[in-house]
Design a protein around this motif. Structure first.
Motif, short mmCIF file in Angstrom:
data_model
loop_
_atom_site.label_atom_id
_atom_site.label_comp_id
_atom_site.label_asym_id
_atom_site.label_seq_id
_atom_site.Cartn_x
_atom_site.Cartn_y
_atom_site.Cartn_z
N LEU A 16 45.66 10.47 40.37
CA LEU A 16 45.29 9.17 39.83
C LEU A 16 43.83 9.17 39.38
CD1 LEU A 16 45.78 6.08 39.39
CD2 LEU A 16 44.93 5.77 41.71
N VAL A 17 42.94 9.67 40.23
CA VAL A 17 41.52 9.71 39.88
C VAL A 17 41.31 10.56 38.62
CG1 VAL A 17 39.22 10.40 40.65
CG2 VAL A 17 40.79 9.31 42.26
N ALA A 18 42.00 11.69 38.55
CA ALA A 18 41.88 12.56 37.38
C ALA A 18 42.37 11.86 36.11
CB ALA A 18 42.65 13.85 37.60
N LEU A 19 43.46 11.13 36.22
CA LEU A 19 44.01 10.43 35.05
C LEU A 19 43.11 9.28 34.62
CD1 LEU A 19 47.76 10.44 36.10
CD2 LEU A 19 46.85 11.44 33.98
N LEU A 20 42.57 8.55 35.59
CA LEU A 20 41.65 7.47 35.25
C LEU A 20 40.39 8.02 34.58
CD1 LEU A 20 41.99 5.23 38.44
CD2 LEU A 20 42.89 4.74 36.16
N PHE A 21 39.93 9.16 35.09
CA PHE A 21 38.78 9.83 34.48
C PHE A 21 39.09 10.20 33.03
CE2 PHE A 21 36.43 13.58 33.28
CZ PHE A 21 35.14 13.33 33.73
N ALA A 22 40.23 10.84 32.81
CA ALA A 22 40.59 11.28 31.46
C ALA A 22 40.80 10.10 30.52
CB ALA A 22 41.85 12.14 31.51
N GLY A 23 41.46 9.03 31.01
CA GLY A 23 41.68 7.86 30.18
C GLY A 23 40.39 7.19 29.77
N ASN A 24 39.46 7.10 30.73
CA ASN A 24 38.16 6.48 30.43
C ASN A 24 37.37 7.34 29.44
OD1 ASN A 24 36.75 4.16 30.94
ND2 ASN A 24 35.75 4.89 32.79
N ALA A 25 37.47 8.66 29.56
CA ALA A 25 36.78 9.55 28.63
C ALA A 25 37.34 9.39 27.21
CB ALA A 25 36.91 11.00 29.09
N LEU A 26 38.67 9.36 27.08
CA LEU A 26 39.28 9.20 25.76
C LEU A 26 38.92 7.86 25.14
CD1 LEU A 26 42.82 10.72 26.39
CD2 LEU A 26 41.01 11.67 24.95
N ASN A 27 38.79 6.85 25.98
CA ASN A 27 38.40 5.53 25.51
C ASN A 27 37.11 5.60 24.72
OD1 ASN A 27 36.97 2.85 25.83
ND2 ASN A 27 38.91 2.32 26.79
N TYR A 28 36.14 6.35 25.24
CA TYR A 28 34.84 6.41 24.58
C TYR A 28 34.78 7.45 23.48
CZ TYR A 28 32.98 2.86 27.55
OH TYR A 28 32.75 1.64 28.13
N VAL A 29 35.66 8.41 23.51
CA VAL A 29 35.79 9.32 22.35
C VAL A 29 36.17 8.50 21.13
CG1 VAL A 29 37.18 11.16 21.35
CG2 VAL A 29 36.31 11.39 23.68
N ASP A 30 37.20 7.67 21.26
CA ASP A 30 37.67 6.88 20.13
C ASP A 30 36.61 5.88 19.66
OD1 ASP A 30 40.13 8.13 20.03
OD2 ASP A 30 41.07 6.76 21.44
N ARG A 31 35.84 5.33 20.60
CA ARG A 31 34.82 4.36 20.21
C ARG A 31 33.67 5.01 19.44
NH1 ARG A 31 34.06 -0.13 24.95
NH2 ARG A 31 36.23 -0.22 25.64
N GLN A 32 33.31 6.22 19.81
CA GLN A 32 32.08 6.83 19.31
C GLN A 32 32.24 7.49 17.95
OE1 GLN A 32 30.44 9.83 21.86
NE2 GLN A 32 28.33 9.34 21.32
N VAL A 33 33.47 7.75 17.55
CA VAL A 33 33.70 8.49 16.31
C VAL A 33 33.04 7.79 15.12
CG1 VAL A 33 35.45 9.29 14.69
CG2 VAL A 33 35.80 9.59 17.14
N VAL A 34 33.15 6.48 15.05
CA VAL A 34 32.60 5.74 13.91
C VAL A 34 31.08 5.91 13.83
CG1 VAL A 34 32.16 3.43 13.01
CG2 VAL A 34 34.45 4.07 13.69
N ALA A 35 30.39 5.81 14.97
CA ALA A 35 28.94 5.95 14.97
C ALA A 35 28.51 7.34 14.52
CB ALA A 35 28.38 5.65 16.36
N LEU A 36 29.25 8.35 14.96
CA LEU A 36 28.89 9.73 14.62
C LEU A 36 29.18 10.06 13.16
CD1 LEU A 36 30.24 11.40 17.86
CD2 LEU A 36 27.84 11.31 17.15
N LEU A 37 30.16 9.39 12.58
CA LEU A 37 30.51 9.65 11.17
C LEU A 37 29.91 8.61 10.24
CD1 LEU A 37 34.27 10.72 11.52
CD2 LEU A 37 32.21 12.13 11.59
N LYS A 38 28.91 7.87 10.72
CA LYS A 38 28.31 6.79 9.93
C LYS A 38 27.88 7.24 8.53
CE LYS A 38 24.58 3.34 9.99
NZ LYS A 38 23.62 3.81 8.99
N PRO A 39 27.15 8.37 8.36
CA PRO A 39 26.75 8.74 7.00
C PRO A 39 27.94 8.93 6.06
CG PRO A 39 25.48 9.97 8.62
CD PRO A 39 26.56 9.28 9.37
N THR A 40 28.99 9.60 6.54
CA THR A 40 30.17 9.83 5.70
C THR A 40 30.89 8.53 5.39
OG1 THR A 40 30.46 12.05 6.59
CG2 THR A 40 32.38 11.03 5.56
#
Length: 405
Positions: A16-40
């Protein structure tokens, strides 16, 4: 309760802890993509700084609006069903960014992503409250709270080069698709979990009691005063390094990764600092507040990033700010499990996240206005430096002695 205690140390609970960790990590991967690709994306959709700020604030507003109902959603359906449904929604929305033909479609995909992602943090805290013993809960929350940082470390190192090689649309397809892989693991890995408390996993929420409790307002106020710092750094730091230090999209990943590496260390430090103070004889009240004071003082280093011309020193100073943020934030979550009854903790965390997202929306819009008006990043960095001492003052004012309502 002995069988439950044994279940709390089982492989299913560790999963459970491992899955919550992975889910929370993916949450912020999806959020951050736009900021990182801002110039494009800025070149593709012809955005200016104000438009980019509006995109971020639309995300924050959608998340804040959804969070009003997220606590009820989790408390009524249970974390297993609620979290699984949310990841399905946000993964498909993440992939839909790649199909957007215009700005309106892109914003729509962003709003749906925001709504799905709101479930992650309240579901994680609710899971820790239900399935982990109090002795293990704070350490687990510290581990889970490092996940956004791991996602935020890996994303800037991987996504910009990946997008340069395969295109920005491929980046959204891949990051969204990872959530569907997680979903299968979640459904299988949580099938045998049973609560370690007597509180039912599904229960109605008494809103009068919730809104009348000091413990609720301690959490809501603390999140409002501090979460804006996180959203500001997550959304604007790639642009900061591009604008202030002239770093290209392909090169800005490393300083951003340094920042979030220090943030991860902050969450881990908080996970160990509070229990150590408790073992040394401090009360829950003293251990929580002294932990928070330590992190509130560390964050004062962050505004000094504006005074240096060295990109790596700037990354270190901003990273110390996020180190402090994650340490303080982990203590807010731990404090919530100390003072908020288990049957309404997800609802309180969700309302705290509403406040935090509204604060984030304000800071993101302030940044867009400040940059467009020629004031640069100075106002936001000053706000970041003082936020945590103010939050600690709020906590002590509302609840001089932390204890369950």
């Amino acid at each position: 309760m002995e069988p439950a205690a044994k279940r709390a140390s089982s492989g299913a609970t560790m999963a459970l802890v491992a899955l919550l960790f992975a889910g929370n990590a993916l949450n912020y991967v999806d959020r951050q993509v736009v900021a990182l690709l801002k110039p494009t994306l800025q070149a593709t959709f012809h955005w200016n700084d104000g438009d980019f700020a509006h995109l971020g604030s639309a995300f924050q507003f959608a998340a804040a609006s959804a969070l009003v109902f997220v606590g009820w959603f989790i408390d009524r359906l249970g974390v297993r069903v609620a979290y699984g449904a949310a990841v399905t929604v946000w993964s498909l929305a993440g992939m839909a960014h790649a199909l957007a033909a215009n700005v309106q479609q892109f914003v729509t995909a962003r709003v749906v992503l925001a709504i799905g992602e709101t479930v992650s943090t309240p579901a994680g805290v609710k899971s820790a409250t239900l399935y982990l013993t109090p002795e293990r809960r704070n350490q687990a929350l510290g581990i889970i709270n490092t996940a956004p940082n791991i996602g935020a470390i890996l994303t800037p190192l991987i996504i910009p080069p990946f997008a340069m090689a395969f295109g920005w649309k491929a980046a959204f397809f891949v990051t969204g698709g990872l959530g569907l892989v997680w979903l299968a693991a979640w459904w299988w890995g949580t099938r045998s979990l049973e609560p370690v408390t007597e509180v039912a996993e599904r229960a109605p929420v008494n809103w009068r009691e919730l809104l009348g409790a000091r413990s609720s307002w301690v959490v809501i106020g603390a999140k409002f005063l501090t979460d804006g710092v996180w959203w500001f750094v997550l959304f604007w730091m790639p642009d900061f390094f591009n604008r202030v230090f002239g770093m290209s999209q392909a090169r800005l990943g490393l300083p951003v990764a340094i920042i979030f590496s220090l943030a991860a260390a902050g969450a881990l430090t908080a996970g160990g600092l509070f229990p150590r103070l408790r073992r040394n004889g401090h009360s829950v009240n003293a251990a929580r507040k002294r932990s928070m004071l330590f992190f509130a003082l560390v964050v004062l280093a962050m505004p000094m990033a504006l005074l240096t011309h060295n990109v790596w020193l700037a990354a270190l100073l901003i990273g110390l700010g996020l180190f402090a943020h994650q340490g303080f934030s982990t203590n807010i979550f731990g404090m919530s499990t100390d003072i908020v009854p288990a049957q309404r903790v997800a609802s309180v965390i969700a309302l705290g996240a509403v406040a935090g997202n509204l604060a984030g929306m304000g800071v993101i819009e302030l940044a867009g206005w400040s940059l467009s008006s020629g004031f640069g990043y100075t106002p936001m960095f000053i706000l970041c430096g003082g936020a945590y001492l103010l939050a600690l003052g709020w906590i002590h004012l509302v609840m001089p002695r932390l204890e369950a309502d």
